[in-house]
Design a protein around this motif. Structure first.
Motif, short mmCIF file in Angstrom:
data_model
loop_
_atom_site.label_atom_id
_atom_site.label_comp_id
_atom_site.label_asym_id
_atom_site.label_seq_id
_atom_site.Cartn_x
_atom_site.Cartn_y
_atom_site.Cartn_z
N UNK A 74 3.66 1.70 -12.75
CA UNK A 74 2.70 1.79 -11.66
C UNK A 74 1.38 2.33 -12.17
N UNK A 75 0.28 1.85 -11.60
CA UNK A 75 -1.04 2.34 -12.02
C UNK A 75 -1.23 3.81 -11.67
N UNK B 137 -3.93 12.74 -4.37
CA UNK B 137 -2.58 12.84 -4.92
C UNK B 137 -2.11 11.49 -5.44
N UNK B 138 -2.03 10.49 -4.56
CA UNK B 138 -1.64 9.15 -4.99
C UNK B 138 -2.01 8.14 -3.92
N UNK B 139 -2.66 7.05 -4.34
CA UNK B 139 -2.97 5.94 -3.45
C UNK B 139 -2.97 4.66 -4.27
N UNK B 140 -2.24 3.64 -3.80
CA UNK B 140 -2.20 2.36 -4.49
C UNK B 140 -2.29 1.25 -3.45
N UNK B 141 -3.15 0.26 -3.70
CA UNK B 141 -3.27 -0.92 -2.85
C UNK B 141 -3.25 -2.14 -3.77
N UNK B 142 -2.26 -3.01 -3.58
CA UNK B 142 -2.13 -4.19 -4.45
C UNK B 142 -3.21 -5.24 -4.18
N UNK B 143 -3.88 -5.15 -3.02
CA UNK B 143 -4.94 -6.12 -2.66
C UNK B 143 -4.48 -7.57 -2.80
N UNK C 157 0.86 -1.18 0.00
CA UNK C 157 0.00 0.00 0.00
C UNK C 157 0.90 1.23 0.00
N UNK C 158 0.68 2.11 -0.97
CA UNK C 158 1.44 3.35 -1.07
C UNK C 158 0.43 4.49 -1.03
N UNK C 159 0.69 5.47 -0.18
CA UNK C 159 -0.23 6.59 -0.08
C UNK C 159 0.55 7.88 0.12
#
Length: 187
Positions: free
Chosen positions: A186-187, A171-177, A148-150
């Motif tokens: 990166x998405x 701004x940016x949030x990514x969760x690979x789930x 998880x990147x936030x």
């Protein structure tokens, strides 16, 4: 665990594994019938395909065990576990051989981030590069990661943990789930 038949007759048996935490049964499985010939020995370990859930003759799992790992924690809960592997004679139900090991599982030990530095603030736009060390695992152990990147927006979050718990930011949030991690883009 090694099973040895020093008898002159073939022995029919099955293997059962039992995982307990604090003496409470969490998982138990029994293989389909097996046999060992006279003057033969066979060695089994935890990565043997005989223990795959879909081919076991019997399988029990505490109702909240897997759902708690998948839906809440994402990892085996910390604590002291006992894993027992037993070979049982199918005819007499006597124990042919057994092995018992205590496993102390702690969360976070020996996982260390290499890049970026822990707590480093990454300003501006650009490519993100992450690298981390994991503890040494023996062959056959598969490890899955959830990343998880936030972005931390001071108006919305007081800490990195708060930014992650929000589940979104503009701004940016990514969760690979628990899916495969994106490599290169990166998405």
């Amino acid at each position: 665990m090694e099973i040895e038949n020093t008898d002159t007759e073939k022995i029919d048996y099955f293997l059962k594994f039992i995982l307990k935490k604090n003496n409470e049964l969490i998982v138990e499985g029994h293989t389909k019938p097996l046999s060992i010939n006279s003057n033969e020995s066979i060695t089994y370990d935890n990565s043997d395909p005989l223990f795959a859930e879909h081919i076991l003759a019997y399988y029990y799992e505490a109702s909240d065990f897997t759902s708690n790992i998948i839906n809440n924690l994402g990892y085996l809960p910390p604590g002291t576990y006992n894993l027992e592997l037993v070979a049982v004679n199918s005819e007499t139900e006597a124990t042919i051989s057994s092995d018992d090991v205590e496993i102390v599982f702690t969360v976070g030990d020996h996982f260390s981030i290499i890049l970026p530095n822990d707590g480093e603030i990454m300003g501006g736009a650009g490519n993100f590069y992450f690298q981390w060390d994991t503890p040494g695992f023996r062959a056959g152990v598969k490890v899955e990661f959830r990343l998880i990147i936030s972005a931390i927006i001071p108006e919305d979050a007081d800490s990195p943990e708060d930014a992650i718990d929000l589940g979104y930011n503009p701004v940016f949030y990514f969760d690979s789930n628990w899916d495969n991690l994106p490599i290169g883009v990166w998405p």
